[in-house]
Design a protein around this motif. Structure first.
Motif, short mmCIF file in Angstrom:
data_model
loop_
_atom_site.label_atom_id
_atom_site.label_comp_id
_atom_site.label_asym_id
_atom_site.label_seq_id
_atom_site.Cartn_x
_atom_site.Cartn_y
_atom_site.Cartn_z
N ARG A 252 0.80 -1.22 0.00
CA ARG A 252 0.00 0.00 0.00
C ARG A 252 0.83 1.27 0.00
O ARG A 252 0.42 2.29 -0.55
N PHE A 253 1.99 1.22 0.68
CA PHE A 253 2.76 2.45 0.92
C PHE A 253 4.22 2.28 0.52
O PHE A 253 4.78 1.19 0.63
N GLU A 254 4.82 3.38 0.09
CA GLU A 254 6.27 3.43 -0.07
C GLU A 254 6.77 4.77 0.47
O GLU A 254 6.07 5.78 0.41
N VAL A 255 7.96 4.76 1.02
CA VAL A 255 8.53 5.97 1.61
C VAL A 255 9.22 6.78 0.52
O VAL A 255 10.14 6.31 -0.13
N PHE A 256 8.77 8.01 0.34
CA PHE A 256 9.35 8.90 -0.67
C PHE A 256 10.49 9.72 -0.07
O PHE A 256 11.53 9.90 -0.71
N ALA A 257 10.31 10.23 1.15
CA ALA A 257 11.33 11.09 1.76
C ALA A 257 11.22 11.04 3.27
O ALA A 257 10.14 10.80 3.83
N LEU A 258 12.35 11.28 3.92
CA LEU A 258 12.44 11.31 5.38
C LEU A 258 13.20 12.57 5.80
O LEU A 258 14.06 13.06 5.06
N SER A 259 12.89 13.05 7.00
CA SER A 259 13.67 14.17 7.53
C SER A 259 13.94 13.96 9.01
O SER A 259 13.16 13.30 9.71
N ALA A 260 15.06 14.50 9.47
CA ALA A 260 15.43 14.43 10.88
C ALA A 260 16.22 15.68 11.24
O ALA A 260 16.71 16.40 10.35
N SER A 261 16.36 15.91 12.53
CA SER A 261 17.09 17.09 12.99
C SER A 261 18.58 16.79 13.16
O SER A 261 19.42 17.36 12.46
N THR A 262 18.92 15.87 14.07
CA THR A 262 20.33 15.63 14.39
C THR A 262 20.73 14.16 14.40
O THR A 262 21.92 13.84 14.45
N LYS A 263 19.78 13.24 14.36
CA LYS A 263 20.09 11.81 14.53
C LYS A 263 20.53 11.18 13.21
O LYS A 263 19.76 10.54 12.50
N VAL A 264 21.79 11.35 12.90
CA VAL A 264 22.34 10.90 11.62
C VAL A 264 22.28 9.38 11.49
O VAL A 264 21.83 8.85 10.46
N ASP A 265 22.75 8.65 12.49
CA ASP A 265 22.81 7.20 12.38
C ASP A 265 21.42 6.57 12.30
O ASP A 265 21.21 5.60 11.57
N GLU A 266 20.47 7.16 13.04
CA GLU A 266 19.10 6.63 12.98
C GLU A 266 18.50 6.86 11.59
O GLU A 266 17.84 5.97 11.03
N LEU A 267 18.73 8.03 11.02
CA LEU A 267 18.21 8.30 9.68
C LEU A 267 18.90 7.44 8.64
O LEU A 267 18.26 6.96 7.69
N LEU A 268 20.19 7.19 8.82
CA LEU A 268 20.91 6.30 7.91
C LEU A 268 20.28 4.90 7.91
O LEU A 268 20.07 4.30 6.86
N GLN B 244 17.24 4.11 8.65
CA GLN B 244 15.94 4.18 7.99
C GLN B 244 16.09 4.24 6.47
O GLN B 244 15.32 3.61 5.73
N CYS B 245 17.12 4.95 6.00
CA CYS B 245 17.37 5.00 4.56
C CYS B 245 17.75 3.62 4.03
O CYS B 245 17.31 3.22 2.94
N ALA B 246 18.53 2.89 4.79
CA ALA B 246 18.93 1.55 4.38
C ALA B 246 17.73 0.62 4.29
O ALA B 246 17.66 -0.26 3.41
N ARG B 247 16.77 0.80 5.18
CA ARG B 247 15.61 -0.10 5.20
C ARG B 247 14.54 0.29 4.19
O ARG B 247 13.95 -0.58 3.54
N PHE B 248 14.27 1.61 4.04
CA PHE B 248 13.12 2.04 3.25
C PHE B 248 13.48 2.66 1.90
O PHE B 248 12.59 2.94 1.10
N SER B 249 14.73 2.90 1.64
CA SER B 249 15.21 3.42 0.35
C SER B 249 14.45 4.65 -0.14
O SER B 249 13.93 4.68 -1.26
N PRO B 250 14.35 5.70 0.67
CA PRO B 250 13.65 6.90 0.21
C PRO B 250 14.45 7.60 -0.88
O PRO B 250 15.67 7.47 -0.97
N ARG B 251 13.75 8.38 -1.71
CA ARG B 251 14.45 9.15 -2.73
C ARG B 251 15.26 10.27 -2.09
O ARG B 251 16.37 10.59 -2.54
N TYR B 252 14.71 10.89 -1.02
CA TYR B 252 15.38 12.00 -0.35
C TYR B 252 15.45 11.76 1.15
O TYR B 252 14.54 11.17 1.75
N ALA B 253 16.54 12.24 1.74
CA ALA B 253 16.68 12.33 3.19
C ALA B 253 17.18 13.73 3.51
O ALA B 253 18.15 14.19 2.90
N VAL B 254 16.51 14.39 4.44
CA VAL B 254 16.85 15.79 4.74
C VAL B 254 17.24 15.91 6.21
O VAL B 254 16.52 15.46 7.10
N MET B 255 18.39 16.54 6.44
CA MET B 255 18.81 16.91 7.79
C MET B 255 18.59 18.41 7.97
O MET B 255 18.70 19.18 7.02
#
Length: 395
Positions: free
Chosen positions: A31-47, A49-60
């Motif tokens: 039903r769903f796919e992740v297009f983009a993610l954003s985070a404030s300071t948690k670099v490793d956590e966002l990394l 999530q990118c590895a698992r969900f393969s978003p087109r964009y990640a924004v810090m």
């Protein structure tokens, strides 16, 4: 015929609501796919999530954090493009390929992206209280003019939304009262004169919900409920006097609507944010959330009490701010953010958070904000006044 997947942007993806959102999404890959993610300071956590969900964009939020994330993205051979800053966050909130936006950035920083998503006509899953508390009528007007679909994600407002008829045009003649429930937080049985010794660790230890530090402190002071009263006023078009708050320690009844015929409809469930998130993602359908089912045979009792004004003095500020000049709710929000940050940094006693909020409201006289720039200027003025007050009331 296969239904196209919904493409989701998750703003604040490393916070508690963002993590829960990704958990629900992961249960429904069809039903769903992740297009983009954003985070404030948690670099490793966002990394991760990118590895698992393969978003087109990640924004810090900041360029240095984005540079660090980009380096790690490249090292791990991931395809995600890394961006930084407020403009980039607004870009992924309003991107033409995005179907729905989970707005879970904490604080006034989330207002700009929420307005961008609303202008672009997105399905906006609103977990950011401040968009309504700060933005108020400006935000609701943007939602209407942009043709956006606004779905509340706070458990209380989701409960009200689920309890109401689907046609909002019928709400004014049907609603008698909205009843928001509150757990009472970790200090609901303490004497008010003992709150001066409360530590950040104690205030963040919520008995029922897993939440971030700021919202946990707001729950302990019940300022979260004050903000939710303001939010409900805008979401459901009721008058301030049509909103009531009751203490419900079990957090099973998430809120109620009393109708003009005196009947009451309530939404019940386990205290798990994945339930309102699943409602928002799938509405008007229902999908598996991952939350545990209620077992009424094991439920000892459900209790409801009036809030203690001496224990929770901040709660009454909601009605005060709603009846005051336009912009007063934005001042209250800014003051509270500053006061809570000072408490978490051990610069302000817990029982002086309310004093900072009160002094800021007395100091700052807002004029009706007509734009995002006006709101941001008012926010800055209120923060300056609140920081000055926090210094005077310093621990």
């Amino acid at each position: 015929m296969n239904t196209p997947k919904q493409r989701i942007t998750v703003l604040g993806s490393t916070g508690s609501v963002g993590v829960s959102t990704l958990d629900v999404i992961s249960r429904h890959p069809e039903r769903f796919e992740v297009f983009a993610l954003s985070a404030s300071t948690k670099v490793d956590e966002l990394l991760a999530q990118c590895a698992r969900f393969s978003p087109r964009y990640a924004v810090m939020a900041s360029a240095p954090h984005a540079a660090l994330l980009a380096e790690k993205i490249e090292q791990n051979n991931l395809k995600t493009t890394v961006l930084s800053g407020g403009d980039a966050i607004e870009k992924i909130a309003s991107h033409e390929e995005v179907d729905a936006v989970m707005a879970a950035i904490v604080g006034a920083a989330g207002l700009g992206p929420c307005l961008a998503a609303a202008r672009a006509g997105k399905r906006l899953l609103l977990a950011n209280k401040e968009a309504l508390v700060v933005g108020g009528e400006l935000f609701m007007r943007t939602v209407r003019e942009g043709g956006a679909t606004l779905l509340p994600i706070d458990s209380e407002h989701s409960a009200i939304f689920q309890s109401l008829p689907e046609d909002p045009s019928t709400w004014p003649r049907r609603i008698d009262k909205i009843i928001l429930t509150a757990s009472g937080g970790p200090f609901r049985t303490r004497a008010p004169d003992t709150l001066g010794t409360v530590t950040p660790e104690q205030a963040c230890a919520h008995p029922n919900w897993v939440m971030g530090r700021k919202i946990s402190v707001d729950s302990a002071t019940m300022m979260n409920k004050a903000l939710e009263v303001i939010e409900a006023r805008h979401l459901f078009g009721v008058l301030p006097e049509q909103i009531e708050v009751v203490i419900h320690p079990q957090s099973v009844v998430h809120s109620m609507v009393q109708f003009t015929d005196a009947s009451v409809i309530a939404q019940l469930g386990t205290p798990d944010m994945r339930v309102p998130i699943a409602v928002g993602l799938a509405w008007p359908e229902r999908i598996e959330s991952g939350a545990a089912r209620l077992d009424f045979r094991r439920m000892a009792s459900l209790s409801f009490d009036a809030p203690d004004a001496a224990l929770f003095p901040g709660l009454g500020l909601a009605w005060h701010a709603l009846r005051a000049a336009p912009g007063t709710t934005a001042v209250l929000n800014a003051a509270n953010e500053v006061a809570v940050e000072a408490f978490l940094d051990r610069r302000l006693r817990f029982d002086r958070i309310h004093a900072v909020n009160m002094e800021t409201l007395e100091t700052v006289s807002p004029s009706k904000p007509a734009s995002l720039a006006d709101l941001l200027a008012l926010d800055a003025s209120a923060r300056a006044a609140a920081n000055a007050a926090a210094l005077r009331f310093a621990a």
